[in-house]
Design an enzyme around this catalytic site. Structure first.
Site, PDB file in Angstrom:
ATOM      1  N   CYS A 327       0.820  -1.211   0.000  1.00 13.29           N
ATOM      2  CA  CYS A 327       0.000   0.000   0.000  1.00 13.29           C
ATOM      3  C   CYS A 327       0.857   1.265   0.000  1.00 13.29           C
ATOM      4  CB  CYS A 327      -0.863  -0.031   1.252  1.00 13.29           C
ATOM      5  SG  CYS A 327      -1.853   1.425   1.447  1.00 13.29           S
ATOM      6  N   TYR A 412       2.318 -10.527  -6.345  1.00 16.29           N
ATOM      7  CA  TYR A 412       1.352  -9.994  -5.372  1.00 16.29           C
ATOM      8  C   TYR A 412       1.227  -8.507  -5.672  1.00 16.29           C
ATOM      9  CZ  TYR A 412      -0.645  -8.538  -0.859  1.00 16.29           C
ATOM     10  OH  TYR A 412      -1.444  -7.996   0.121  1.00 16.29           O
ATOM     11  N   MET A 415      -4.516  -3.698  -4.969  1.00 12.19           N
ATOM     12  CA  MET A 415      -5.660  -3.475  -5.847  1.00 12.19           C
ATOM     13  C   MET A 415      -5.671  -2.041  -6.368  1.00 12.19           C
ATOM     14  SD  MET A 415      -6.992  -6.381  -6.145  1.00 12.19           S
ATOM     15  CE  MET A 415      -8.660  -6.269  -6.792  1.00 12.19           C
ATOM     16  N   GLY A 416      -4.853  -1.191  -5.740  1.00 12.05           N
ATOM     17  CA  GLY A 416      -4.726   0.175  -6.234  1.00 12.05           C
ATOM     18  C   GLY A 416      -3.399   0.399  -6.937  1.00 12.05           C
ATOM     19  N   ARG A 428     -10.557   0.427  -9.933  1.00 15.21           N
ATOM     20  CA  ARG A 428     -10.732   1.868 -10.192  1.00 15.21           C
ATOM     21  C   ARG A 428     -11.783   2.436  -9.252  1.00 15.21           C
ATOM     22  NH1 ARG A 428      -9.652  -0.007 -15.400  1.00 15.21           N
ATOM     23  NH2 ARG A 428     -11.838  -0.243 -16.006  1.00 15.21           N
ATOM     24  N   GLU A 496      15.897  -5.306  20.167  1.00 18.12           N
ATOM     25  CA  GLU A 496      16.119  -6.452  21.050  1.00 18.12           C
ATOM     26  C   GLU A 496      15.139  -7.593  20.739  1.00 18.12           C
ATOM     27  OE1 GLU A 496      16.696  -6.176  25.741  1.00 18.12           O
ATOM     28  OE2 GLU A 496      14.588  -6.349  25.167  1.00 18.12           O
TER      29      GLU A 496
END
Ligand code: IMP
Length: 502
Positions: A327, A412, A415-416, A428, A496
């Site tokens: 994203c 992968y 979708m945008g 869209r 850590e």
């Protein structure tokens, strides 16, 4: 709802306008309050009427969830949401495939005639190489009059006797309605001690259940996530209503409603006018439909929006604006709330404002480490939706490619992402993008290492969740959600927490 000290934790950061994500926190362990040697209960729900045995949901993305993924997810106790970037008929078929996948019904079973001899039936079995010896028997009018089974061939005086003389007469046969589910068939056959169950209406046979098949499925299906008919739960995504093309929305809603347990309104801006409008329309449509389905709305990241959607009658909400691994929404638009605070904010908002019946929350996106799963639930989520975690598996759509070094990959993509926006009308719409312009993509496409079957990936997710539950002494999801404390950690603490100095 959260314990008092957990509430105080979230309020403390809220008051500073500071939001947290997975790497900012860890879960606090505690002394053993419960006997955890018994089973840890991971039951939860995705929406009001869609339960989960494992709180894992595969994302509605075209490189993640079609029927194969959804079947595997539901068989592991979770759920798959079939993406909306498919032609309406294809999406309907994908959903139907999941619903019908553990149906042991033999449709239109091969039948034999009363007037045939056993020898003729035997020859038929040999010629056609049938692996079965159970047949409904029909008279000359094609009406059901009895059953012929394997035992009828074992001890006849002669194979020249007619099927009519050898068969079990209709008066001794138990039959059922053509709509009978696998579970119901199991119950009927078990209580009547019958090994076959023909489905008959008005004298015509439309199907046949065999106890051997059905009992195996029922035994195996203990961990499956199934509805009251014993069929796998399945969800499907739908884009928001589009005034320019009203028919296509209703056509899709109609197509999905028959087999879908939950329709997910799939938009990047889940508290927009369009999302509320779509929720209203879908609820109205549901009232006129013979089929009941839940409606989940997403995605949002702001508490008051969760409350509004709950008040408007959503059956679940999906939280996550910008955490997804593919994203770029936050980078490109400047919006977004880190996921731990987003989830907790939505949960708190619903309870604070006396939404009597707080609806389930799904934490969608940003799970990159297995340990993020128990953290998402401890932040208040009822389930987690994952894209990147389940992509690159056998069950995700797309080809496996092999690079010159012999490494296997799959694609992968968000979708945008530019390519999804180019390929899909649904993409869209999700990102309100205009195909006529150069688009501001909100996602990227990447190749990821091929991972084999999603069954082992999801199994590792569940091991992580149950181990997290053991360490925090949570016998069930509700305890993890409401009681387990989060602690804010520093960058040094995170360093850590990872492998270091080796
Ligand atoms: P992941 O599990 O971190 O890979 O995130 C998956 C989630 O990211 C999906 O369920 C969607 O909510 C979200 N998503 C899918 N495509 C895009 C995109 O192109 N941009 C932003 N978010 C996306």
């Amino acid at each position: 709802m959260f314990s008092a000290s957990k509430l105080e934790f979230f309020e403390h950061f809220d008051n500073q306008h500071l939001a947290l994500s997975y790497d900012d926190v860890r879960l606090q362990t505690c002394a053993n309050k419960y006997n955890l040697l018994d089973k840890i209960d991971t039951e939860s729900s995705f929406s009001r009427n869609v339960s989960l045995k494992a709180p894992l949901v595969s994302a509605a993305m075209d490189t993640v969830t079609e029927s194969e993924m959804a079947i595997s997810m539901a068989k592991m106790g979770g759920l798959g949401i079939i993406h909306a970037a498919l032609p309406v008929d294809t999406q309907r078929k994908e959903v139907r495939r999941v619903k019908k996948s553990i149906n042991e019904l033999i449709e239109d079973p091969v039948s034999v005639k009363t007037s045939s001899t056993l020898a003729e039936v035997q020859k038929l079995i040999e010629d056609k190489r049938y692996s079965f010896t159970t047949f409904p028997v029909l008279n000359n009018e094609g009406n059901f009059v009895g059953m012929l089974g394997g035992d009828d061939f074992k001890y006849p005086d002669s194979l020249e006797i007619s099927v009519e003389d050898a068969m079990t007469d209709i008066t001794e046969v138990i039959s059922a309605d053509p709509e009978t589910s696998t579970e119901e068939a199991y119950r009927i056959m078990q209580s009547n001690k019958k090994s076959t169950l023909p489905l008959v209406k008005d004298g015509k046979v439309s199907g046949l259940y065999l106890f051997s098949d059905v009992s195996r499925t029922v035994r195996e299906s203990e961990k499956y996530n199934v509805d009251s008919n014993g069929q796998l739960f399945v969800g499907a995504a739908i884009s928001t209503y589009d005034e320019r093309n009203p028919d296509s929305f209703y056509e899709r809603a109609e197509a999905l409603s028959k087999y879908t347990d939950v329709i997910v309104i799939d938009t990047a801006d889940g508290d927009s006018y369009y999302a509320f409008d779509t929720l209203k329309r879908l609820k109205e449509f549901r009232q006129t439909s013979d089929n009941n389905f839940d409606i989940v709305v997403g995605n949002i990241s702001n508490g008051p929006s969760a409350r509004e959607l709950a008040n408007e009658g959503a059956d679940g909400i999906k939280v996550g604006q910008g955490p997804g691994s593919i994203c770029t929404t936050r980078r490109e638009t400047g919006i977004g709330m880190p996921q731990v605070s987003a989830v907790a904010g939505c949960v708190r908002s619903m309870f604070n404002n006396h939404v009597n019946d707080a609806i389930p929350v799904c934490a969608d996106g940003g799970i990159t480490q297995y340990g993020d799963i128990p953290i998402a639930i401890a932040s208040g989520a009822n389930s987690v939706m994952m894209g990147g975690m389940f992509a690159g598996t056998n069950e995700s759509p797309g080809e496996i490619t092999v690079d010159p070094d012999g490494n296997k990959h799959k694609i992968y993509r968000g979708m945008g992402s530019a390519s999804a926006l180019r390929d899909n009308e649904a993409s869209r719409k999700r990102y309100e993008s205009n195909a006529d312009k150069i688009v501001l993509a909100e996602g990227v496409e990447k190749t990821i290492a091929y991972k084999g079957s999603v069954v082992s990936v999801a199994d590792l997710c569940m091991q992580a969740l149950t181990k997290g539950m053991r360490y925090t002494k949570s016998p069930n999801i509700t305890t993890l959600q409401s009681e387990v404390e989060l602690i804010r950690i520093t960058n040094a603490g995170m360093r850590e927490s990872l492998p270091h100095d080796v």
